[in-house]
Design a protein around this motif. Structure first.
Motif, PDB file in Angstrom:
ATOM      1  N   PHE A   1       0.836  -1.207   0.000  1.00  0.00           N
ATOM      2  CA  PHE A   1       0.000   0.000   0.000  1.00  0.00           C
ATOM      3  C   PHE A   1       0.875   1.263   0.000  1.00  0.00           C
ATOM      4  CE2 PHE A   1      -3.706  -2.525   1.519  1.00  0.00           C
ATOM      5  CZ  PHE A   1      -4.716  -1.923   0.781  1.00  0.00           C
ATOM      6  N   ALA A   2       1.943   1.230   0.792  1.00  0.00           N
ATOM      7  CA  ALA A   2       2.798   2.416   0.929  1.00  0.00           C
ATOM      8  C   ALA A   2       3.503   2.775  -0.377  1.00  0.00           C
ATOM      9  CB  ALA A   2       3.829   2.184   2.029  1.00  0.00           C
ATOM     10  N   GLN A   3       3.542   1.852  -1.325  1.00  0.00           N
ATOM     11  CA  GLN A   3       4.189   2.131  -2.596  1.00  0.00           C
ATOM     12  C   GLN A   3       3.316   2.955  -3.546  1.00  0.00           C
ATOM     13  OE1 GLN A   3       6.250  -1.321  -4.418  1.00  0.00           O
ATOM     14  NE2 GLN A   3       6.031  -2.334  -2.433  1.00  0.00           N
ATOM     15  N   PHE A   4       2.020   3.095  -3.223  1.00  0.00           N
ATOM     16  CA  PHE A   4       1.188   3.891  -4.136  1.00  0.00           C
ATOM     17  C   PHE A   4       0.263   4.892  -3.450  1.00  0.00           C
ATOM     18  CE2 PHE A   4      -1.041  -0.230  -3.614  1.00  0.00           C
ATOM     19  CZ  PHE A   4      -2.303   0.177  -3.215  1.00  0.00           C
ATOM     20  N   VAL A   5      -0.144   4.660  -2.205  1.00  0.00           N
ATOM     21  CA  VAL A   5      -1.108   5.575  -1.583  1.00  0.00           C
ATOM     22  C   VAL A   5      -0.551   6.984  -1.398  1.00  0.00           C
ATOM     23  CG1 VAL A   5      -2.466   6.038   0.497  1.00  0.00           C
ATOM     24  CG2 VAL A   5      -2.466   3.747  -0.515  1.00  0.00           C
ATOM     25  N   PRO A   6       0.652   7.171  -0.798  1.00  0.00           N
ATOM     26  CA  PRO A   6       1.162   8.543  -0.655  1.00  0.00           C
ATOM     27  C   PRO A   6       1.357   9.250  -1.999  1.00  0.00           C
ATOM     28  CG  PRO A   6       2.358   7.033   0.768  1.00  0.00           C
ATOM     29  CD  PRO A   6       1.538   6.183  -0.152  1.00  0.00           C
ATOM     30  N   ALA A   7       1.732   8.494  -3.014  1.00  0.00           N
ATOM     31  CA  ALA A   7       1.931   9.100  -4.335  1.00  0.00           C
ATOM     32  C   ALA A   7       0.621   9.617  -4.911  1.00  0.00           C
ATOM     33  CB  ALA A   7       2.564   8.091  -5.290  1.00  0.00           C
TER      34      ALA A   7
END
Length: 317
Positions: A68-74
Motif C-alpha cells: 500500500f505504501a508504494q502507491f497511496v502517498p503518491a
C-alpha cells in the motif's frame, strides 16, 4: 427524486480483490499501475478513490502495508482526491490483516462491509478460456465455498479502532438487512451522520441488479435514517454498472464505478482504464444536468477530517 442543483459524488474503485488478472489485461496489478490509474481517475472526475492492494509479482490480493505504501502517498501527492482504504480486503484475509494498513494510515475514509455474507463470482470460472497465473483458477472457483466475515463484533471493532482516529466510512450494504445492521450501530452511538451508504447490486450472494431493489433500499434508508442524515450511493456489478449508477443519480444518489466493480466500458468492450469509466459516467451525468462534486465538496458533505490529518508519513515509515 433528485434535488435541483445538487452535486453528485463519483467514487472510483480502482482494482479490488474480486477480479483476477486473466479477466482483463487492463486491471491494475502493480503499485505503479494502481497509482497511475488512480491518479488518472481522479483527474477524470472521481472525488473518492477506493483502494485495495495486489502483490506486484502475480496480482493476487494482499493486505501488506508495504505494498500500500508504494502507491497511496503518491496518489495523495498528485491529487486532492479523498483516499478511501478497504477494510474488506478479500474473503481469504483475517480481520487483523484487513486492518493492518488502515491502522497505520488513519485515512479520511475506509470501506466497511455491513455484514457477513456469501460473496462469489465462481460461475465465471467456467467461462475463462485460460489463466494468466497459477493461483487464479482455485481463487475464483474457491469462492463457492467461502464466506466474507464481518460479524457484529468485527464491525464494532472497525468502528472503534478507525473511527477513534476520525476516519469516516463508506458503509457497503449488499442486502436490505445491512441497512438494519447500520441502524443498530447508530442506536448504539458508534457512528454519527452523515452516513455514506454504498448500496451494492449484482454480486452473487447479495441483492440482484433489479431496479426495484434500488427503490426498496432507498426508501428503507429514508425510514431508518432520514434522508437528510445520509448520502445514498450505488455500485452495479459487471454489465449492470452504468445503467444502475445512472438510475441512482436520477433518484438523488451518488455513483461508484471502477475496474473493481466491472471490467467493461460497454457491452463486449473492456475498459482500458478506470479513468475511461469515470469519464463515461461523468459525461452521462453532465448531459443530465448534474454537477460533479469535487474532493473539497465531498469533505464538506461527509464531514471528513481532511488530508492534512492523515498519517501518510507514519504509514510509509
Amino acid at each position: 427524486m433528485s434535488q435541483p442543483g445538487r452535486k453528485v459524488i463519483i467514487s472510483c474503485a480502482v482494482t479490488g480483490a474480486t477480479h483476477v488478472p486473466s479477466m482483463s489485461e487492463h486491471l491494475p496489478l502493480t503499485p505503479a499501475d494502481i497509482r497511475d490509474q488512480a491518479i488518472d481517475a481522479a483527474r477524470a472526475g472521481a472525488a473518492i478513490i477506493h483502494l485495495h492492494a495486489r502483490h506486484p509479482d502475480d496480482g493476487r490480493p494482499t493486505p501488506s502495508p508495504d505494498v500500500f505504501a508504494q502507491f497511496v502517498p503518491a496518489i495523495a501527492d498528485a491529487t486532492d482526491a479523498v483516499i478511501n482504504i478497504t477494510t474488506g480486503g478479500s474473503t481469504r484475509m483475517t480481520l487483523d490483516e484487513r486492518l493492518a494498513y488502515p491502522r497505520l494510515l488513519k485515512p479520511e475514509m475506509c470501506s466497511l462491509n455491513m455484514g457477513s455474507m456469501n460473496f462469489s463470482i465462481h460461475p465465471l470460472a467456467a467461462k475463462m478460456p485460460s489463466w494468466r497465473y497459477g493461483w487464479e483458477k482455485d481463487y475464483v472457483e474457491g469462492m463457492e465455498d467461502m464466506i466474507f466475515r464481518n460479524t457484529f463484533r468485527d464491525i464494532k471493532r472497525i468502528m472503534l479502532e478507525l473511527g477513534g482516529h476520525g476516519t469516516r466510512f463508506e458503509f457497503e450494504c449488499y442486502d436490505l438487512g445491512h441497512l438494519y445492521n447500520l441502524a443498530y450501530f447508530v442506536d448504539e452511538g458508534l457512528v454519527r451522520p452523515p452516513f455514506f451508504i454504498q448500496s451494492v447490486f449484482g454480486i452473487l450472494g447479495g441483492m440482484g441488479p433489479d431496479p426495484e431493489n434500488m427503490a426498496v433500499m432507498r426508501s428503507t434508508a429514508d425510514r431508518l435514517f432520514g434522508r437528510d442524515n445520509y448520502l445514498f450511493s450505488v455500485l452495479g456489478a459487471g454489465r449492470h454498472q452504468m445503467p444502475l449508477v445512472t438510475m441512482a443519480a436520477i433518484m438523488g444518489g451518488n455513483v461508484r464505478v471502477g475496474l473493481e466493480d466491472s471490467v467493461y466500458l460497454a457491452k463486449g468492450v473492456k475498459a482500458e482504464s478506470n479513468a475511461q469509466q469515470v469519464a463515461k459516467i461523468r459525461r452521462i451525468l453532465e448531459e443530465l444536468s448534474f454537477e460533479i462534486a469535487t474532493p473539497a465538496d465531498v469533505r464538506t458533505m461527509l464531514g471528513l477530517k481532511g488530508a492534512d490529518n492523515v498519517a501518510f508519513a507514519a504509514a510509509t515509515a
